[in-house]
Each structure stands twice: as C-alpha cells, then as structure tokens.
Write a protein that holds these residues in place. Structure first.
Motif, PDB file in Angstrom:
ATOM      1  N   THR A 108       0.857  -1.181   0.000  1.00  0.00           N
ATOM      2  CA  THR A 108       0.000   0.000   0.000  1.00  0.00           C
ATOM      3  C   THR A 108       0.896   1.236   0.000  1.00  0.00           C
ATOM      4  O   THR A 108       1.743   1.381   0.882  1.00  0.00           O
ATOM      5  CB  THR A 108      -0.901   0.016   1.248  1.00  0.00           C
ATOM      6  OG1 THR A 108      -1.780  -1.111   1.193  1.00  0.00           O
ATOM      7  CG2 THR A 108      -1.713   1.297   1.320  1.00  0.00           C
ATOM      8  N   PRO A 109       0.765   2.120  -0.992  1.00  0.00           N
ATOM      9  CA  PRO A 109       1.670   3.271  -1.062  1.00  0.00           C
ATOM     10  C   PRO A 109       1.456   4.275   0.064  1.00  0.00           C
ATOM     11  O   PRO A 109       0.321   4.589   0.427  1.00  0.00           O
ATOM     12  CB  PRO A 109       1.344   3.896  -2.424  1.00  0.00           C
ATOM     13  CG  PRO A 109      -0.039   3.438  -2.732  1.00  0.00           C
ATOM     14  CD  PRO A 109      -0.178   2.085  -2.111  1.00  0.00           C
ATOM     15  N   ILE A 110       2.574   4.753   0.608  1.00  0.00           N
ATOM     16  CA  ILE A 110       2.549   5.836   1.597  1.00  0.00           C
ATOM     17  C   ILE A 110       3.111   7.066   0.897  1.00  0.00           C
ATOM     18  O   ILE A 110       4.300   7.123   0.578  1.00  0.00           O
ATOM     19  CB  ILE A 110       3.404   5.493   2.827  1.00  0.00           C
ATOM     20  CG1 ILE A 110       2.960   4.162   3.443  1.00  0.00           C
ATOM     21  CG2 ILE A 110       3.306   6.617   3.869  1.00  0.00           C
ATOM     22  CD1 ILE A 110       3.874   3.678   4.570  1.00  0.00           C
ATOM     23  N   LEU A 111       2.260   8.030   0.613  1.00  0.00           N
ATOM     24  CA  LEU A 111       2.687   9.231  -0.100  1.00  0.00           C
ATOM     25  C   LEU A 111       3.416  10.170   0.854  1.00  0.00           C
ATOM     26  O   LEU A 111       2.993  10.376   1.995  1.00  0.00           O
ATOM     27  CB  LEU A 111       1.485   9.941  -0.721  1.00  0.00           C
ATOM     28  CG  LEU A 111       0.626   9.110  -1.682  1.00  0.00           C
ATOM     29  CD1 LEU A 111      -0.462   9.984  -2.298  1.00  0.00           C
ATOM     30  CD2 LEU A 111       1.481   8.472  -2.770  1.00  0.00           C
ATOM     31  N   SER A 121      -5.539   5.970   7.527  1.00  0.00           N
ATOM     32  CA  SER A 121      -4.513   6.518   8.419  1.00  0.00           C
ATOM     33  C   SER A 121      -3.293   5.604   8.454  1.00  0.00           C
ATOM     34  O   SER A 121      -3.383   4.412   8.134  1.00  0.00           O
ATOM     35  CB  SER A 121      -5.071   6.674   9.832  1.00  0.00           C
ATOM     36  OG  SER A 121      -5.321   5.394  10.406  1.00  0.00           O
ATOM     37  N   LEU A 122      -2.175   6.162   8.843  1.00  0.00           N
ATOM     38  CA  LEU A 122      -0.958   5.362   9.008  1.00  0.00           C
ATOM     39  C   LEU A 122      -1.179   4.298  10.076  1.00  0.00           C
ATOM     40  O   LEU A 122      -0.688   3.168   9.950  1.00  0.00           O
ATOM     41  CB  LEU A 122       0.215   6.275   9.394  1.00  0.00           C
ATOM     42  CG  LEU A 122       1.582   5.607   9.531  1.00  0.00           C
ATOM     43  CD1 LEU A 122       2.013   4.951   8.227  1.00  0.00           C
ATOM     44  CD2 LEU A 122       2.631   6.635   9.990  1.00  0.00           C
ATOM     45  N   ARG A 136      -6.395  -0.456  -3.849  1.00  0.00           N
ATOM     46  CA  ARG A 136      -6.871   0.908  -4.064  1.00  0.00           C
ATOM     47  C   ARG A 136      -6.946   1.697  -2.757  1.00  0.00           C
ATOM     48  O   ARG A 136      -7.920   2.399  -2.464  1.00  0.00           O
ATOM     49  CB  ARG A 136      -8.220   0.923  -4.788  1.00  0.00           C
ATOM     50  CG  ARG A 136      -8.167   0.240  -6.142  1.00  0.00           C
ATOM     51  CD  ARG A 136      -9.311   0.605  -7.035  1.00  0.00           C
ATOM     52  NE  ARG A 136      -9.202   1.960  -7.568  1.00  0.00           N
ATOM     53  CZ  ARG A 136      -8.376   2.328  -8.543  1.00  0.00           C
ATOM     54  NH1 ARG A 136      -7.540   1.464  -9.089  1.00  0.00           N
ATOM     55  NH2 ARG A 136      -8.367   3.569  -8.980  1.00  0.00           N
ATOM     56  N   THR A 137      -5.888   1.551  -1.980  1.00  0.00           N
ATOM     57  CA  THR A 137      -5.785   2.245  -0.696  1.00  0.00           C
ATOM     58  C   THR A 137      -4.458   2.976  -0.623  1.00  0.00           C
ATOM     59  O   THR A 137      -3.454   2.515  -1.165  1.00  0.00           O
ATOM     60  CB  THR A 137      -5.895   1.235   0.465  1.00  0.00           C
ATOM     61  OG1 THR A 137      -7.170   0.596   0.399  1.00  0.00           O
ATOM     62  CG2 THR A 137      -5.753   1.906   1.812  1.00  0.00           C
ATOM     63  N   VAL A 138      -4.446   4.125   0.022  1.00  0.00           N
ATOM     64  CA  VAL A 138      -3.239   4.947   0.091  1.00  0.00           C
ATOM     65  C   VAL A 138      -3.188   5.666   1.436  1.00  0.00           C
ATOM     66  O   VAL A 138      -4.212   5.879   2.083  1.00  0.00           O
ATOM     67  CB  VAL A 138      -3.217   5.963  -1.082  1.00  0.00           C
ATOM     68  CG1 VAL A 138      -4.373   6.946  -0.969  1.00  0.00           C
ATOM     69  CG2 VAL A 138      -1.897   6.695  -1.180  1.00  0.00           C
ATOM     70  N   VAL A 139      -1.959   6.011   1.859  1.00  0.00           N
ATOM     71  CA  VAL A 139      -1.742   6.772   3.095  1.00  0.00           C
ATOM     72  C   VAL A 139      -1.072   8.089   2.730  1.00  0.00           C
ATOM     73  O   VAL A 139      -0.197   8.123   1.857  1.00  0.00           O
ATOM     74  CB  VAL A 139      -0.847   5.989   4.082  1.00  0.00           C
ATOM     75  CG1 VAL A 139      -0.499   6.839   5.301  1.00  0.00           C
ATOM     76  CG2 VAL A 139      -1.530   4.696   4.515  1.00  0.00           C
ATOM     77  N   VAL A 140      -1.462   9.174   3.378  1.00  0.00           N
ATOM     78  CA  VAL A 140      -0.894  10.501   3.109  1.00  0.00           C
ATOM     79  C   VAL A 140      -0.081  10.956   4.318  1.00  0.00           C
ATOM     80  O   VAL A 140      -0.587  10.963   5.448  1.00  0.00           O
ATOM     81  CB  VAL A 140      -2.003  11.537   2.809  1.00  0.00           C
ATOM     82  CG1 VAL A 140      -1.416  12.931   2.636  1.00  0.00           C
ATOM     83  CG2 VAL A 140      -2.776  11.126   1.550  1.00  0.00           C
ATOM     84  N   THR A 141       1.181  11.333   4.080  1.00  0.00           N
ATOM     85  CA  THR A 141       2.043  11.844   5.153  1.00  0.00           C
ATOM     86  C   THR A 141       2.744  13.118   4.720  1.00  0.00           C
ATOM     87  O   THR A 141       2.928  13.368   3.527  1.00  0.00           O
ATOM     88  CB  THR A 141       3.113  10.813   5.572  1.00  0.00           C
ATOM     89  OG1 THR A 141       4.048  10.627   4.488  1.00  0.00           O
ATOM     90  CG2 THR A 141       2.491   9.476   5.954  1.00  0.00           C
ATOM     91  N   ALA A 163      -4.544  12.097   7.571  1.00  0.00           N
ATOM     92  CA  ALA A 163      -3.135  12.240   7.200  1.00  0.00           C
ATOM     93  C   ALA A 163      -2.299  12.284   8.464  1.00  0.00           C
ATOM     94  O   ALA A 163      -2.818  12.520   9.563  1.00  0.00           O
ATOM     95  CB  ALA A 163      -2.910  13.514   6.378  1.00  0.00           C
ATOM     96  N   THR A 164      -1.007  12.033   8.299  1.00  0.00           N
ATOM     97  CA  THR A 164      -0.068  12.129   9.414  1.00  0.00           C
ATOM     98  C   THR A 164       0.996  13.162   9.081  1.00  0.00           C
ATOM     99  O   THR A 164       1.582  13.118   7.996  1.00  0.00           O
ATOM    100  CB  THR A 164       0.615  10.776   9.696  1.00  0.00           C
ATOM    101  OG1 THR A 164      -0.368   9.829  10.110  1.00  0.00           O
ATOM    102  CG2 THR A 164       1.662  10.911  10.795  1.00  0.00           C
ATOM    103  N   ILE A 165       1.233  14.078  10.004  1.00  0.00           N
ATOM    104  CA  ILE A 165       2.279  15.091   9.836  1.00  0.00           C
ATOM    105  C   ILE A 165       3.394  14.781  10.830  1.00  0.00           C
ATOM    106  O   ILE A 165       3.167  14.739  12.043  1.00  0.00           O
ATOM    107  CB  ILE A 165       1.740  16.511  10.080  1.00  0.00           C
ATOM    108  CG1 ILE A 165       0.644  16.842   9.050  1.00  0.00           C
ATOM    109  CG2 ILE A 165       2.877  17.540   9.999  1.00  0.00           C
ATOM    110  CD1 ILE A 165      -0.025  18.204   9.268  1.00  0.00           C
TER     111      ILE A 165
END
Length: 263
Positions: free
Chosen positions: A33-36, A72-73, A89-94, A117-119
């Motif tokens: 699963t991609p972590i952007l 979420s992460l 078809r799932t993605v994580v945003v960081t 998202a995670t900052i």
C-alpha cells in the motif's frame, strides 16, 4: 511451414506464462500500500520538496475520483502487523517537517474530502520558527482527523550522532514534547532524510513508537518491517503526468527503485 507456425504461436504463449510466473512469484509479494510523502504545500515552485496548493488539491481530487480509499498510518500498520502489506486501491498521506502551509493549504482540502493524514513534525520548531506550525494549529488539526508523529526535535540526520544521550534527546524528546503539549499519544516516528541504522531503529522501538517511516532506505522492498516503512515522494509533475501519479499509487513503485543505504 507448420513448424514455423507452431513456433510463432508458442512464443507469445511462453512469454505470457513467464509474465504470469514473474508477477505472482516476484512482483505480487512485493506489492505494498503506497505511503505518499509530502513536505511543503505552497506556491514556491522552485523547490523539489514542494507541491503547489492547486496541484495538491488536484491530486487529492484524483484519489477521490478514481475511487482510492485514504486510510490513516495507524490503520496501515495494523494491516501490516496482520501480514497484509497491500490493501487494494488504498493509500496513506504523510507530510514531513510540519510546515505552516500544511495547515493553510493542505488541511482544508483533506477536510473537504474527509481524508486522514499524518504530519511528522520537528517539535523544537513549533511556535519558535517562522513558517512552521503552532501548537494551536496542531491541536485544531488533531481534532479533525490529522495525526502527528515525531521528526526529532531539531531535524538532525540521526546516523551522524555518536552520543547516545543526544540521540535519545532527539528521539524520546520529540515524543515527549508533542505529548506534553497536546495530551495525545505519539505512535509514529520519521527518520530525517530517511537515515537510520539498527541502533537507531532499536531506540525508536524502546521509546514506545509503534512504527517509523523512511524514504526508500533499507534492505527489503516490501513494507514488512513497520519500523522502516518506505514511502513515495509526490511532486508537482505528478499532476501534469497522471500516468506517473498512477504508477506511484500502484503499490509497485518502489520494487525496481535502487535502495539507499541506511547511513
């Protein structure tokens, strides 16, 4: 003539069989699963670590329109711990560093689409350096599906620190800072510039983090170890080249990339 015909027919069949074997034996086990990975979201187009607000909005709209689920992460790590490295078809945003523009430009878009998202923030910069988040902004985002991880206290390349006390200050200290100022647990860490080694990773575990993100450093291509989660950097060019962006979302993007060393 018949022999030639049989050979011509056999070649594509044999090629197709090899392709299937290659996919299931090599590619599929490495799919993740991609972590952007984002940094700044601002109008400064010169920086390679920046995505403009307009392009960020377009990228998030692309995810929504194409039916991607942004999780979420924390949820991704739960999947990995169960042996599920790839969720279709799932993605994580960081985001790294904790720039104020994350609040000004990214947060409204994420809220609009209901995306978590995670900052990863540099705790020593909060309320102290211009252009970085304030604790007030952080608390507001925390109440609206944005989680915060630690990116050390001073944004230092950890393998360059030889003093264990200083290393502990950066890893433990950042966690303590965020928890003290927000009253929330900090579960995830991010190695500045992706740099880590076995000793650093062990300290991150002992500090109580449940996982850690890097870039594409490490030994394995699949995200099997939650303390060296590889991510995919997103740029402005991904907006004007949707096929490139789609490749980054495929789960295969890191498979053929050259891995960086840990130090």
């Amino acid at each position: 003539m018949r022999k030639i015909t049989k050979v011509l027919v056999a070649i594509p069949v044999f090629t197709a069989i090899l392709a299937v074997i290659f996919y299931f034996a090599y590619m599929s086990p490495r799919r993740t699963t991609p972590i952007l990975m984002y940094h700044s979201v601002s109008k400064d187009k010169a920086s390679t670590l920046n995505v403009t607000p307009k392009n960020f909005a377009r990228q998030m709209q692309y995810l929504r329109d194409k039916g991607y689920s942004v999780i979420s992460l924390k949820d991704l790590v739960a999947h990995i711990n169960k042996g599920e490295r790839y969720v279709p078809r799932t993605v994580v945003v960081t985001f790294d560093d904790g720039f104020e523009d994350n609040y000004l430009y990214a947060f409204p878009v994420l809220s609009q689409y209901g995306m978590p998202a995670t900052i990863f923030m540099i705790s020593g910069y909060v309320d102290k350096r211009e252009g970085y988040l304030t604790w007030e902004q952080i608390r507001l985002m925390m109440r609206n599906d944005i989680s915060f991880g630690a990116h050390t206290r001073n944004n230092v390349y950890l393998p360059s620190i030889k003093d264990n006390a200083k290393l502990k200050e950066e890893i433990y200290g950042a966690k303590d800072d965020i928890q003290r100022m927000t009253g929330r647990e900090v579960d995830f860490f991010c190695y500045p510039t992706g740099g880590f080694n076995d000793g650093i990773k062990d300290m991150v575990k002992k500090a109580g983090y449940k996982g850690a993100c890097t870039t594409n450093r490490g030994l394995s291509t699949a995200n099997e170890d939650v303390y060296e989660l590889k991510r995919v950097k997103v740029t402005n060019s991904d907006t004007v080249q949707p096929l490139h962006f789609e490749a980054k979302l495929s789960g295969f993007y890191n498979v053929f990339r050259r891995l960086k060393e840990g130090e």
